[in-house]
Scaffold this motif. Structure first.
Motif, PDB file in Angstrom:
ATOM      1  N   ALA A 439       0.830  -1.203   0.000  1.00 57.36           N
ATOM      2  CA  ALA A 439       0.000   0.000   0.000  1.00 57.36           C
ATOM      3  C   ALA A 439       0.861   1.248   0.000  1.00 57.36           C
ATOM      4  O   ALA A 439       0.618   2.207  -0.741  1.00 57.36           O
ATOM      5  N   THR A 442       2.427   1.687  -3.378  1.00 59.25           N
ATOM      6  CA  THR A 442       1.438   2.231  -4.324  1.00 59.25           C
ATOM      7  C   THR A 442       1.296   3.736  -4.144  1.00 59.25           C
ATOM      8  O   THR A 442       1.277   4.498  -5.133  1.00 59.25           O
ATOM      9  N   LYS A 443       1.255   4.176  -2.917  1.00 61.05           N
ATOM     10  CA  LYS A 443       1.116   5.609  -2.630  1.00 61.05           C
ATOM     11  C   LYS A 443       2.324   6.380  -3.142  1.00 61.05           C
ATOM     12  O   LYS A 443       2.197   7.463  -3.710  1.00 61.05           O
ATOM     13  N   ALA A 454       1.797   1.700 -10.480  1.00 60.74           N
ATOM     14  CA  ALA A 454       1.002   1.813  -9.266  1.00 60.74           C
ATOM     15  C   ALA A 454      -0.226   0.905  -9.342  1.00 60.74           C
ATOM     16  O   ALA A 454      -0.619   0.277  -8.339  1.00 60.74           O
ATOM     17  N   PHE A 458      -1.003  -2.064  -6.654  1.00 63.85           N
ATOM     18  CA  PHE A 458      -2.256  -1.997  -5.899  1.00 63.85           C
ATOM     19  C   PHE A 458      -3.008  -3.327  -5.978  1.00 63.85           C
ATOM     20  O   PHE A 458      -3.669  -3.743  -5.019  1.00 63.85           O
ATOM     21  N   GLU A 482      -8.389   5.147   0.665  1.00 59.77           N
ATOM     22  CA  GLU A 482      -7.709   6.313   0.073  1.00 59.77           C
ATOM     23  C   GLU A 482      -7.092   5.945  -1.273  1.00 59.77           C
ATOM     24  O   GLU A 482      -7.248   6.662  -2.271  1.00 59.77           O
ATOM     25  N   LEU A 483      -6.375   4.829  -1.339  1.00 57.85           N
ATOM     26  CA  LEU A 483      -5.696   4.428  -2.574  1.00 57.85           C
ATOM     27  C   LEU A 483      -6.710   4.064  -3.666  1.00 57.85           C
ATOM     28  O   LEU A 483      -6.505   4.375  -4.852  1.00 57.85           O
ATOM     29  N   LYS A 486      -8.029   7.284  -5.215  1.00 62.16           N
ATOM     30  CA  LYS A 486      -7.031   7.973  -6.048  1.00 62.16           C
ATOM     31  C   LYS A 486      -6.834   7.274  -7.377  1.00 62.16           C
ATOM     32  O   LYS A 486      -6.757   7.901  -8.437  1.00 62.16           O
TER      33      LYS A 486
END
Length: 892
Positions: A439, A442-443, A454, A458, A482-483, A486
């Motif tokens: 995670a 990914t961020k 990304a 993910f 959140e991910l 986005k």
């Protein structure tokens, strides 16, 4: 007259030749009496001599030597031969009398060296009184003779000169004598210095305050004083030192007595401190035992154990209260702790209810079910946590003093449950950690703008996240939401932004296909760049995007077609490079395989290094191929290197052994021997091969340091010896110069003899021995000159006395043989080669023959004996003719 001798036996006939003829015919056995009579009574010396020779009876020769003046000299020569040859026919009485009274010095000297009787040899050497003869006899004699000569050796102070020739116990006695002599020279000074040192130490002890140290050192010094050999000192010095010792010993005894009182006081204080420490230790031990008894609450609450513990604590309180050091703070504190324990024991009934409630909650905790799989994990953990919190809450109602064992029990149960669910929890925590990492990756990729990557990371996060239970998903749920938001936003934007890019890339590919004769490397780079740009546009999702992707792939293949021949050639070059490197690998493997039979490791190392250089200079390869072949080469290289390193290690071990042998020479006191050993070790070192770069240098530096140190020591010792020899040479030169000055002023024989003795006793170094010998030769010449002058003076006085009727007392002596004055003078003229009167030439010839026979028989007379024989037989005053003849002999 003729008839007078007609019936007379021929051996009595007045004519000499008839008696000689009769003598020849007589038988020694049958006519022994007649021969004896002729030997002793015949008027002719010649007949007597022949008869004696035929009988060959030493007893008769002895009688003749006493009674027959004409045959005395010849008879004594026979006795002398018998004595020297140890003839058993010669009686002991005759032999002893001859040796004691008549034997000349030469005979005595020969007996002293050849006789079998050790006592006689010693007696004769004492009689001869010649130090050189005694020294010679000692050197040539066996141990028995050497022991018998010890008295004479001591009398003439020959111990040092004869020590190296002594044997067995005699050598030990001489060594002991010389050692005693040496001690007599050095011990007074040593004893004096030792006495001063002991007295100084005794005096210094009075300044020290440590009783045990002073007592120990005083006893040691008194023992040393007792062992001191004061007998080497003079009586006055002995009395002086004893008086000083008594005074200092008395003062030291007073000082010791004072220190002993102080020491005993300190010991009493130390004993009191130890007793107090023991009391404190007792109190601590008592408290610890009582606390241990109160720790087991379950046992306290069952049966009569509580009463027993209360009684034991009360007994401990009584014991500590009655102790002689009860006022100490530590004991008072222990009493307070025991009082608290008594109070707690009194409150136990109230505590029992709280403990029962804790036990109930603890049973509930123990009965919590263990999950069988991951689906039951969350509920099982929640149930156990609630039961643990309930049991832990009950502990607050229990006194702290009794809480520890229950807390330990609770912790043990929690640990046991954790161990039971550990397999499930471990998997969940590991999965949770991997999910969190993906995670965060990914961020980070989103923040860097790497959206395509990304999306892939993910997906991995989602796969890990879905394997977690709800409880383990909870910490990651916010990050998940959140991910996801986005990436959805990015995906919508990417579809909008990449449509124009795709058309643009397709146009560029079409232009690239239309180009003529492209550069292969340039075209390949362009193709690679276009594909990267196309991939950045994302995955094709619509039908239009799929069609565009197919058109792009077709056009890109057409654009790359001109590069295929170039890359085929590159592939061929790559294959050749691979073959070349594989050959190097095979050579390295073959080199490793031959290690077992290698005799020249230096050549082996050269081949090894050459193959490494060939590998470095071989044709280049792509990274993947190179890495694969490099691994194979490294394996072969490591195998060859291990063989080479084994040789290095073997050589290093050998050189380490040589280094150890060299280091052992550091303690060798014989530096010449140590240097020779190191030279041999250097030769051995050179014969050993290389030991590796690191070890070779280190070992060589250590070996070289040892060599430098030992050879440096030898050089320093040589310089020191050279300096000492120079100092000794200078000192001995000064001593010889001093003796030389005395030699220049010497005037008497006594002074010469004294200086000669000094030079003989002087033991100079080798360069000065020639000078010593030259000085001794000069002194001997001086002695000879003085002796000659003295002798000449004596001869002058003798000549003067021969003109008178009074002979000087010093010349009066009984002649060694019964000869006439004229015979003595003829002998003297023969010995001194002086001329005799013409009328006496016949007699001189006969005398020379007689003297030759005497010389052959060992009974030769010297000049001095002939002088004394003449002056004691001549009639004084002598005639002018004899005076002139005698004077001529003395002047030769």
């Amino acid at each position: 007259m003729i008839f007078k001798h007609l019936f007379t036996p021929k051996w009595k006939h007045p004519k000499l030749h008839i008696r000689e003829s009769a003598l020849d015919k007589l038988d020694v056995q049958k006519d022994q009496h007649i021969l004896t009579t002729m030997a002793l009574e015949d008027s002719s010396a010649q007949i007597r001599r022949q008869a004696l020779s035929k009988l060959n009876d030493l007893g008769l020769w002895w009688q003749a030597s006493k009674k027959d003046q004409e045959l005395k000299e010849h008879a004594l020569a026979q006795i002398s031969n018998a004595v020297l040859n140890a003839n058993d026919a010669l009686s002991h009485d005759i032999r002893d009398e001859y040796i004691d009274k008549l034997a000349p010095a030469k005979v005595l000297e020969k007996l002293a060296f050849n006789d079998r009787d050790t006592g006689l040899r010693v007696k004769l050497l004492k009689r001869l009184a010649d130090a050189s003869l005694i020294e010679k006899a000692f050197r040539e004699g066996d141990e028995r003779l050497q022991r018998a000569l010890l008295e004479l050796v001591g009398q003439y102070q020959l111990q040092k000169a004869l020590l190296k020739h002594a044997q067995g116990e005699v050598k030990a006695e001489l060594e002991a004598f010389l050692e005693q002599q040496h001690l007599a020279a050095v011990m007074p000074e040593q004893v004096t210095q030792a006495a001063k040192l002991i007295l100084a130490k005794l005096n210094y002890l009075r300044e020290k305050q440590d009783y045990l140290q002073v007592k120990s050192e005083a006893e040691a010094l008194r023992s040393q004083w007792t062992d001191l050999e004061l007998h080497w000192l003079t009586e006055a010095l002995q009395q002086e030192n004893l008086a000083k010792f008594d005074t200092l010993n008395a003062k030291l005894s007073t000082h010791l007595a004072r220190l002993e009182v102080q020491y005993e006081q300190v010991q009493q204080q130390e004993q009191q401190r130890e007793q107090q420490a023991a009391a404190v230790q007792l109190a601590e031990q008592t408290v610890a035992e009582c606390e241990a008894l109160c720790a087991d609450i379950e046992q306290l609450l069952s049966g009569n154990f509580l009463v027993e513990v209360q009684a034991q604590i009360s007994q401990a309180v009584t014991q500590l209260s009655a102790h002689q050091y009860a006022s100490l703070p530590e004991l008072q504190q222990a009493l307070q702790v025991l009082a608290q324990l008594q109070q707690k024991l009194e409150s136990l009934p109230k505590l029992a209810s709280a403990i029962n409630q804790f036990e109930t909650a603890f049973v509930t905790l123990q009965n919590c079910a263990v999950p069988n799989d991951i689906t039951e994990l969350d509920s099982a953990e929640q149930t156990h946590q609630q039961a643990h919190a309930a049991a832990k809450a009950q502990l607050h109602h229990i006194d702290v003093a009794f809480r520890k064992p229950l807390q330990a029990k609770l912790r043990a149960e929690v640990t046991a449950f954790a161990e039971k669910i550990a397999p499930l929890v471990t998997v969940q925590k590991a999965t949770q950690q991997q999910a969190r990492k993906k995670a965060l990756d990914t961020k980070r990729l989103i923040e860097q703008g790497r959206f395509n990557v990304a999306f892939g990371v993910f997906k991995g996060f989602i796969a890990e996240y879905q394997q977690l239970t709800a409880a383990y998903q909870a910490p990651l749920s916010a990050l998940h939401d959140e991910l996801q938001a986005k990436l959805a936003e990015i995906q919508d934007w990417q579809k909008y932004a990449t449509a124009p890019k795709r058309a643009e890339i397709l146009a560029e590919v079409a232009e690239l296909v239309a180009e003529v004769a492209p550069q292969a490397k340039q075209r390949a780079a362009q193709v690679k760049a276009l594909r990267q740009r196309w991939n950045e546009c994302g995955k094709a999702t619509t039908a239009e995007e799929v069609a565009q992707s197919e058109a792009f792939e077709t056009a890109l293949e057409q654009a790359f077609e001109p590069c295929r021949a170039y890359f085929a050639e590159l592939e061929q070059q790559k294959a050749q490079a691979i073959v070349a490197r594989q050959e190097i690998i095979q050579q390295m493997q073959a080199l490793s395989d031959t290690a077992a039979t290698v005799s020249d490791w230096k050549a082996y190392e050269g081949q090894f290094q050459q193959l490494k250089l060939q590998w470095r200079d071989a044709p280049k390869l792509d990274n993947d191929s190179y890495q694969k072949l490099s691994a194979e080469f490294k394996t072969a290289q490591d195998a060859a290197w291990l063989q080479l390193k084994g040789s290095y290690d073997n050589n290093a071990a050998k050189k380490a052994e040589i280094l150890a042998l060299a280091q052992a020479q550091l303690s060798n006191e014989n530096l010449d021997e140590a240097c020779e050993q190191l030279k041999a070790l250097q030769q051995t070192w050179q014969g050993i091969g290389f030991a590796g770069a690191k070890q070779e240098h280190k070992l060589w530096q250590s070996f070289r340091a040892v060599n430098d140190e030992v050879f440096g020591k030898r050089q320093a010792a040589f310089n020191e010896r050279k300096q000492a020899q120079s100092a000794e040479a200078e000192q001995q030169t000064q001593q010889l110069d001093a003796i030389a000055q005395e030699c220049e002023q010497v005037a008497t024989l006594a002074q010469c003899q004294q200086l000669l003795k000094q030079l003989r006793d002087f033991n100079p170094i080798k360069p000065l021995r020639a000078k010593q010998q030259a000085m001794m030769n000069a002194l001997n010449d001086k002695v000879a000159e003085l002796q000659q002058a003295k002798q000449q003076q004596a001869y002058d006085e003798l000549l003067e006395s021969l003109r008178t009727e009074q002979l000087a007392e010093r010349w009066k002596a009984r002649p060694e043989r019964e000869l006439s004055a004229n015979d003595w003078l003829l002998r003297l003229e023969i010995l001194t080669t002086s001329p005799s009167p013409q009328t006496l030439q016949s007699e001189r010839m006969n005398m020379q023959v007689a003297m030759l026979e005497e010389k052959l028989s060992g009974a030769e007379l010297q000049v001095e004996a002939c002088i004394r024989g003449y002056v004691n037989t001549a009639e004084l005053p002598i005639s002018e003719e004899q005076y002139l003849r005698f004077k001529a002999c003395l002047e030769m």
